[in-house]
Scaffold this motif. Structure first.
Motif, short mmCIF file in Angstrom:
data_model
loop_
_atom_site.label_atom_id
_atom_site.label_comp_id
_atom_site.label_asym_id
_atom_site.label_seq_id
_atom_site.Cartn_x
_atom_site.Cartn_y
_atom_site.Cartn_z
N LEU A 78 0.84 -1.20 0.00
CA LEU A 78 0.00 0.00 0.00
C LEU A 78 0.88 1.25 0.00
O LEU A 78 0.60 2.20 -0.74
CB LEU A 78 -0.93 0.01 1.22
CG LEU A 78 -1.86 1.21 1.31
CD1 LEU A 78 -2.88 1.19 0.18
CD2 LEU A 78 -2.58 1.25 2.67
N GLU A 106 -3.79 0.30 -5.56
CA GLU A 106 -4.14 0.73 -4.20
C GLU A 106 -5.52 0.20 -3.80
O GLU A 106 -5.71 -0.25 -2.66
CB GLU A 106 -4.13 2.26 -4.13
CG GLU A 106 -4.34 2.79 -2.73
CD GLU A 106 -3.82 4.21 -2.55
OE1 GLU A 106 -4.06 4.78 -1.48
OE2 GLU A 106 -3.17 4.73 -3.46
N LEU A 133 -6.16 -2.44 -0.67
CA LEU A 133 -7.10 -2.13 0.41
C LEU A 133 -8.11 -3.26 0.60
O LEU A 133 -8.47 -3.60 1.73
CB LEU A 133 -7.81 -0.81 0.13
CG LEU A 133 -6.98 0.46 0.30
CD1 LEU A 133 -7.74 1.67 -0.23
CD2 LEU A 133 -6.60 0.67 1.76
N LEU A 178 -15.59 -3.95 0.69
CA LEU A 178 -14.90 -3.49 1.89
C LEU A 178 -15.88 -3.22 3.02
O LEU A 178 -15.65 -3.63 4.17
CB LEU A 178 -14.10 -2.22 1.57
CG LEU A 178 -12.82 -2.41 0.76
CD1 LEU A 178 -12.35 -1.09 0.17
CD2 LEU A 178 -11.73 -3.02 1.63
N HIS A 208 -8.37 1.33 9.02
CA HIS A 208 -8.63 0.89 7.64
C HIS A 208 -9.87 1.59 7.07
O HIS A 208 -9.86 2.01 5.91
CB HIS A 208 -8.83 -0.63 7.60
CG HIS A 208 -7.58 -1.38 7.88
ND1 HIS A 208 -7.47 -2.75 7.71
CD2 HIS A 208 -6.36 -0.98 8.33
CE1 HIS A 208 -6.26 -3.15 8.03
NE2 HIS A 208 -5.57 -2.09 8.42
N VAL A 252 -9.14 5.18 5.97
CA VAL A 252 -8.41 5.20 4.70
C VAL A 252 -9.36 4.90 3.53
O VAL A 252 -9.31 5.56 2.49
CB VAL A 252 -7.24 4.19 4.72
CG1 VAL A 252 -6.61 4.06 3.34
CG2 VAL A 252 -6.19 4.61 5.75
N VAL A 253 -10.22 3.90 3.72
CA VAL A 253 -11.17 3.49 2.66
C VAL A 253 -12.11 4.63 2.30
O VAL A 253 -12.32 4.93 1.12
CB VAL A 253 -11.97 2.25 3.12
CG1 VAL A 253 -13.17 2.01 2.22
CG2 VAL A 253 -11.07 1.02 3.11
N ASN A 302 -2.14 8.60 4.52
CA ASN A 302 -2.03 7.18 4.86
C ASN A 302 -0.88 6.86 5.82
O ASN A 302 -1.09 6.15 6.81
CB ASN A 302 -1.92 6.33 3.59
CG ASN A 302 -3.27 6.11 2.93
OD1 ASN A 302 -4.30 6.52 3.46
ND2 ASN A 302 -3.28 5.48 1.77
N TYR A 342 -1.61 5.29 9.54
CA TYR A 342 -1.14 3.95 9.91
C TYR A 342 -0.07 3.97 10.99
O TYR A 342 0.07 3.01 11.74
CB TYR A 342 -0.63 3.22 8.67
CG TYR A 342 -1.74 2.62 7.85
CD1 TYR A 342 -2.44 1.50 8.30
CD2 TYR A 342 -2.12 3.18 6.63
CE1 TYR A 342 -3.47 0.95 7.57
CE2 TYR A 342 -3.15 2.63 5.89
CZ TYR A 342 -3.83 1.53 6.36
OH TYR A 342 -4.86 1.00 5.64
#
Length: 310
Positions: A64, A109, A113, A212, A241, A244-245, A281, A285
């Motif tokens: 990622l 990407e 994900l 997702l 997560h 980010v999504v 990101n 993270y």
């Protein structure tokens, strides 16, 4: 029928025509791009050099971060340089190359994900079978398939772009080359082409987002059977997560899942998911992940110690 294509270069109108705003854009996006490259490279180096970050989650995080760096590089350097140029000219071949790179690393990407969500689903819902289901060999196979899928997607986009005839204006009302702004310049009926763009890019964005969200709903539902400590750790990881999504897929769906119309906000939305998200990101993270932060401290401690011995 032979298509007439008299355009050999395009002129990008950029984010703004105001000279003062262009200088401000240069400073802001230069900082964002340098931060993106350094932040993601730090994660890549940390994961590669760590003995403890060997789980599938960090294996996928490595790719990622690699994808983020390449995705941002497909647009940011030109945006930064063009902010200082009076006339922002890009050749036809460079434009096609940018479309290919943008969709290759953007799709990569997206697929990574999805793989990260699958990894978390298996880890939480099938903890006893997790080492077998998400073995190193399977993870490598999944990443290879992600690269193949990304390549097929970008090839499909570039085929559509190469078939567009340009015989009039070459002014692209954007800061980069992409299908939507180029469709406005095409000397043909773009209904079918736009339908293919939506069914390709739009379908990938929408279907991946749905997958997702379903996976995270399943995860949250299964957390009822875990201990309080286990729920807290799993929720922390999943929250990261999900952030980010949403940040990535929201703008992506807005741009690609719609008829061939343009809005004044389009350029800023594109900036957010091509430059903003890759910048955020690493922060998301690292700030929310104690293991990554600890390994980064160890890495810098080793570097500083070795330098002091010299």
């Amino acid at each position: 029928m032979e298509q007439n294509n008299s355009v050999t270069e395009f002129i990008l109108l950029g984010l703004t025509q105001d000279p003062k705003m262009q200088k401000l854009a240069f400073v802001i996006f230069f900082i964002f791009y340098v931060g993106t490259v350094l932040g993601n490279l730090l994660i890549i180096v940390t994961i590669k050099s760590s003995q403890t970050l060997g789980s599938p989650m960090y294996f996928f995080l490595f790719y990622l971060s690699l994808g983020d760096t390449c995705f941002s590089t497909s647009t940011a350097p030109r945006l930064i340089v063009d902010a200082l140029c009076a006339k922002k000219i890009i050749s036809y071949n460079e434009c096609m190359t940018q479309i290919f790179a943008l969709h290759l690393f953007g799709a990569m990407e997206i697929f990574v994900l999805v793989l990260m969500a699958v990894d978390r689903s298996v880890a939480i819902c099938k903890p006893l079978h997790y080492p077998i289901i998400m073995s190193r060999q399977i993870c490598i196979t999944l990443i290879v398939l992600a690269w193949i899928g990304s390549f097929i997607h970008s090839i499909a986009q570039i085929i559509l772009a190469l078939r567009l005839p340009f015989c009039g204006s070459n002014l692209v009302d954007h800061y980069c080359c992409d299908m939507q702004p180029l469709l406005k310049l095409a000397c043909m009926d773009i209904y079918v082409t736009n339908l293919l763009v939506v069914s390709n890019s739009g379908a990938i964005c929408t279907s991946s987002f749905v997958i997702l969200m379903i996976s995270y709903i399943v995860i949250l539902h299964s957390l009822r059977n875990h201990s309080a400590e286990g729920r807290k750790k799993a929720l922390s990881t999943c929250t990261t997560h999900i952030i980010v999504v949403v940040l990535f897929f929201g703008p992506c769906i807005f741009i690609y899942v719609r008829p061939p119309t343009t809005f004044s906000i389009d350029k800023m939305v594109t900036v957010f998911y091509t430059i903003g998200t890759p910048f955020l990101n690493p922060l998301i993270y690292t700030l929310r992940n104690a293991e990554v932060k600890n390994e980064m401290r160890k890495l810098w401690h080793i570097k500083i110690t070795s330098e002091s011995k010299k």
